[in-house]
Write a protein that holds these residues in place. Structure first.
Motif, PDB file in Angstrom:
ATOM      1  N   TYR A  77       0.864  -1.180   0.000  1.00 49.15           N
ATOM      2  CA  TYR A  77       0.000   0.000   0.000  1.00 49.15           C
ATOM      3  C   TYR A  77       0.898   1.227   0.000  1.00 49.15           C
ATOM      4  CZ  TYR A  77       1.210   0.397   4.912  1.00 49.15           C
ATOM      5  OH  TYR A  77       1.903   0.537   6.078  1.00 49.15           O
ATOM      6  N   ASP A  78       0.326   2.377  -0.207  1.00 47.47           N
ATOM      7  CA  ASP A  78       1.064   3.631  -0.207  1.00 47.47           C
ATOM      8  C   ASP A  78       0.992   4.242   1.194  1.00 47.47           C
ATOM      9  OD1 ASP A  78       2.117   6.171  -0.575  1.00 47.47           O
ATOM     10  OD2 ASP A  78       0.976   6.583  -2.396  1.00 47.47           O
ATOM     11  N   PRO A  79       2.114   4.286   1.922  1.00 41.83           N
ATOM     12  CA  PRO A  79       2.076   4.820   3.290  1.00 41.83           C
ATOM     13  C   PRO A  79       1.767   6.314   3.357  1.00 41.83           C
ATOM     14  CG  PRO A  79       4.334   4.351   2.642  1.00 41.83           C
ATOM     15  CD  PRO A  79       3.455   3.851   1.539  1.00 41.83           C
ATOM     16  N   VAL A  80       1.940   7.029   2.251  1.00 40.17           N
ATOM     17  CA  VAL A  80       1.656   8.463   2.230  1.00 40.17           C
ATOM     18  C   VAL A  80       0.156   8.713   2.365  1.00 40.17           C
ATOM     19  CG1 VAL A  80       1.763  10.539   0.782  1.00 40.17           C
ATOM     20  CG2 VAL A  80       3.738   9.011   0.936  1.00 40.17           C
ATOM     21  N   ILE A  81      -0.653   7.825   1.807  1.00 46.73           N
ATOM     22  CA  ILE A  81      -2.107   7.961   1.936  1.00 46.73           C
ATOM     23  C   ILE A  81      -2.675   6.908   2.880  1.00 46.73           C
ATOM     24  CG2 ILE A  81      -2.410   9.082  -0.291  1.00 46.73           C
ATOM     25  CD1 ILE A  81      -3.427   6.318  -1.351  1.00 46.73           C
ATOM     26  N   ALA A  82      -1.793   6.091   3.446  1.00 46.67           N
ATOM     27  CA  ALA A  82      -2.179   5.033   4.388  1.00 46.67           C
ATOM     28  C   ALA A  82      -3.231   4.106   3.781  1.00 46.67           C
ATOM     29  CB  ALA A  82      -2.660   5.626   5.708  1.00 46.67           C
ATOM     30  N   GLY A  83      -3.029   3.764   2.508  1.00 52.37           N
ATOM     31  CA  GLY A  83      -3.977   2.871   1.860  1.00 52.37           C
ATOM     32  C   GLY A  83      -3.600   2.590   0.420  1.00 52.37           C
ATOM     33  N   GLN A  84      -4.498   1.905  -0.268  1.00 54.20           N
ATOM     34  CA  GLN A  84      -4.279   1.568  -1.673  1.00 54.20           C
ATOM     35  C   GLN A  84      -5.069   2.464  -2.610  1.00 54.20           C
ATOM     36  OE1 GLN A  84      -5.408  -2.558  -1.540  1.00 54.20           O
ATOM     37  NE2 GLN A  84      -3.295  -3.212  -1.274  1.00 54.20           N
ATOM     38  N   ASP A  85      -6.185   2.954  -2.150  1.00 54.70           N
ATOM     39  CA  ASP A  85      -7.061   3.747  -3.001  1.00 54.70           C
ATOM     40  C   ASP A  85      -6.859   5.235  -2.752  1.00 54.70           C
ATOM     41  OD1 ASP A  85      -8.226   1.403  -4.000  1.00 54.70           O
ATOM     42  OD2 ASP A  85      -9.586   1.313  -2.276  1.00 54.70           O
ATOM     43  N   VAL A  86      -6.611   5.951  -3.814  1.00 48.59           N
ATOM     44  CA  VAL A  86      -6.420   7.397  -3.717  1.00 48.59           C
ATOM     45  C   VAL A  86      -7.782   8.069  -3.597  1.00 48.59           C
ATOM     46  CG1 VAL A  86      -5.555   9.448  -4.907  1.00 48.59           C
ATOM     47  CG2 VAL A  86      -4.323   7.282  -5.089  1.00 48.59           C
ATOM     48  N   CYS A  87      -7.879   8.975  -2.669  1.00 47.51           N
ATOM     49  CA  CYS A  87      -9.097   9.758  -2.485  1.00 47.51           C
ATOM     50  C   CYS A  87      -8.994  10.996  -3.367  1.00 47.51           C
ATOM     51  CB  CYS A  87      -9.217  10.148  -1.011  1.00 47.51           C
ATOM     52  SG  CYS A  87     -10.525  11.298  -0.652  1.00 47.51           S
ATOM     53  N   ASP A  88      -9.901  11.117  -4.318  1.00 46.12           N
ATOM     54  CA  ASP A  88      -9.848  12.239  -5.259  1.00 46.12           C
ATOM     55  C   ASP A  88     -10.104  13.593  -4.601  1.00 46.12           C
ATOM     56  OD1 ASP A  88      -9.256  10.610  -7.423  1.00 46.12           O
ATOM     57  OD2 ASP A  88     -11.369  10.237  -7.851  1.00 46.12           O
ATOM     58  N   ASP A  89     -10.911  13.622  -3.566  1.00 41.75           N
ATOM     59  CA  ASP A  89     -11.279  14.885  -2.921  1.00 41.75           C
ATOM     60  C   ASP A  89     -10.618  15.059  -1.556  1.00 41.75           C
ATOM     61  OD1 ASP A  89     -12.962  15.445  -5.073  1.00 41.75           O
ATOM     62  OD2 ASP A  89     -14.615  14.338  -4.165  1.00 41.75           O
ATOM     63  N   ALA A  90      -9.424  14.532  -1.405  1.00 42.29           N
ATOM     64  CA  ALA A  90      -8.762  14.588  -0.100  1.00 42.29           C
ATOM     65  C   ALA A  90      -8.374  16.015   0.271  1.00 42.29           C
ATOM     66  CB  ALA A  90      -7.523  13.717  -0.106  1.00 42.29           C
ATOM     67  N   LYS A  91      -8.477  16.292   1.552  1.00 41.57           N
ATOM     68  CA  LYS A  91      -8.000  17.549   2.120  1.00 41.57           C
ATOM     69  C   LYS A  91      -6.940  17.173   3.152  1.00 41.57           C
ATOM     70  CE  LYS A  91     -12.230  20.209   1.464  1.00 41.57           C
ATOM     71  NZ  LYS A  91     -12.687  19.414   0.385  1.00 41.57           N
ATOM     72  N   TYR A  92      -5.869  17.937   3.173  1.00 44.44           N
ATOM     73  CA  TYR A  92      -4.755  17.629   4.066  1.00 44.44           C
ATOM     74  C   TYR A  92      -4.453  18.815   4.964  1.00 44.44           C
ATOM     75  CZ  TYR A  92      -4.036  13.873   0.727  1.00 44.44           C
ATOM     76  OH  TYR A  92      -4.209  12.781  -0.079  1.00 44.44           O
ATOM     77  N   ASP A  93      -4.233  18.520   6.229  1.00 43.51           N
ATOM     78  CA  ASP A  93      -3.761  19.513   7.191  1.00 43.51           C
ATOM     79  C   ASP A  93      -2.407  19.041   7.693  1.00 43.51           C
ATOM     80  OD1 ASP A  93      -6.013  21.305   7.271  1.00 43.51           O
ATOM     81  OD2 ASP A  93      -7.101  19.726   8.320  1.00 43.51           O
ATOM     82  N   PHE A  94      -1.444  19.950   7.741  1.00 48.40           N
ATOM     83  CA  PHE A  94      -0.086  19.642   8.161  1.00 48.40           C
ATOM     84  C   PHE A  94       0.220  20.445   9.422  1.00 48.40           C
ATOM     85  CE2 PHE A  94      -0.455  19.252   3.620  1.00 48.40           C
ATOM     86  CZ  PHE A  94       0.208  18.071   3.322  1.00 48.40           C
ATOM     87  N   GLU A  95       0.758  19.768  10.426  1.00 45.91           N
ATOM     88  CA  GLU A  95       1.164  20.489  11.632  1.00 45.91           C
ATOM     89  C   GLU A  95       2.376  19.824  12.245  1.00 45.91           C
ATOM     90  OE1 GLU A  95      -1.321  19.258  15.410  1.00 45.91           O
ATOM     91  OE2 GLU A  95      -2.682  19.650  13.729  1.00 45.91           O
ATOM     92  N   LEU A  96       3.137  20.612  12.984  1.00 55.03           N
ATOM     93  CA  LEU A  96       4.290  20.066  13.676  1.00 55.03           C
ATOM     94  C   LEU A  96       3.832  19.223  14.849  1.00 55.03           C
ATOM     95  CD1 LEU A  96       6.658  23.134  13.738  1.00 55.03           C
ATOM     96  CD2 LEU A  96       6.956  21.031  12.446  1.00 55.03           C
ATOM     97  N   GLY A  97       4.470  18.107  15.011  1.00 52.17           N
ATOM     98  CA  GLY A  97       4.207  17.259  16.167  1.00 52.17           C
ATOM     99  C   GLY A  97       5.379  17.374  17.128  1.00 52.17           C
ATOM    100  N   ARG A  98       5.472  16.434  18.010  1.00 52.13           N
ATOM    101  CA  ARG A  98       6.568  16.407  18.975  1.00 52.13           C
ATOM    102  C   ARG A  98       7.787  15.725  18.370  1.00 52.13           C
ATOM    103  NH1 ARG A  98       3.815  14.512  24.618  1.00 52.13           N
ATOM    104  NH2 ARG A  98       2.244  16.137  24.701  1.00 52.13           N
ATOM    105  N   ARG A  99       8.946  16.114  18.852  1.00 52.71           N
ATOM    106  CA  ARG A  99      10.206  15.447  18.529  1.00 52.71           C
ATOM    107  C   ARG A  99      10.406  15.224  17.037  1.00 52.71           C
ATOM    108  NH1 ARG A  99       9.149  11.528  23.333  1.00 52.71           N
ATOM    109  NH2 ARG A  99       9.945  12.785  25.030  1.00 52.71           N
ATOM    110  N   ASP A 100      10.482  16.283  16.304  1.00 54.64           N
ATOM    111  CA  ASP A 100      10.756  16.230  14.866  1.00 54.64           C
ATOM    112  C   ASP A 100       9.773  15.349  14.103  1.00 54.64           C
ATOM    113  OD1 ASP A 100      12.927  17.999  14.916  1.00 54.64           O
ATOM    114  OD2 ASP A 100      14.308  16.408  15.486  1.00 54.64           O
TER     115      ASP A 100
END
Length: 159
Positions: A77-100
């Motif tokens: 599977y693709d770990p970037v989307i955590a699955g095999q099927d791409v979601c065409d209407d995906a929305k992504y939020d990016f934030e800093l977590g702990r420890r890099d």
């Protein structure tokens, strides 16, 4: 005279502190931008090995080599989307977590996933050292790198 010296020292300390904050913010932006680059259109995770740490890259290459030409290895599977099927209407939020880490929240019509990227510094740049996906059965995060290495070890034991 003492007041002038005091204010001069405060100004110097304040400026050096803001330089440190500026450098930290720049490093944080670099980490988030590195992860964001994986979510560009027409980018496949496997083609981006140049942004991976040596150990993560090694695990992926071992998996590819063990699978053989045109076959699927341990990582199916693709770990970037955590699955095999791409979601065409995906929305992504990016934030800093702990420890890099950079935490990505992927929202699709069928649900939300959290994907965590562990970053390390390598040669002055950030590299992705691991990706943590969630187990859909119990929502616990697991290491993609460890999953690959454990699978490869089990395959060797059964040969």
């Amino acid at each position: 005279m003492k007041k002038a010296l005091f204010f001069t020292i405060c100004a110097i300390l304040s400026a050096s502190g803001s330089d440190a904050n500026s450098a930290k913010n720049s490093a944080n932006d670099a980490g988030i931008n590195l992860v964001k680059s994986l979510y560009s259109k027409n980018v496949y995770f496997g083609d981006r090995k140049n942004i991976l740490s040596a150990s993560f890259k090694s695990a992926l290459m071992q998996d590819e080599a063990s699978a053989g030409e045109g076959e699927v290895g341990c990582l199916d599977y693709d770990p970037v989307i955590a699955g095999q099927d791409v979601c065409d209407d995906a929305k992504y939020d990016f934030e800093l977590g702990r420890r890099d880490t950079v935490v990505v929240t992927q929202t699709c019509p069928y649900g939300t996933q959290t994907i965590i990227y562990k970053l390390i510094r390598s040669g002055g740049d950030y590299k992705i050292d691991d990706i943590y996906n969630q187990n859909p059965n119990d929502s616990r995060a697991f290491s993609v790198k460890n999953q690959i290495l454990n699978c490869l070890n089990q395959s060797k034991e059964h040969q």
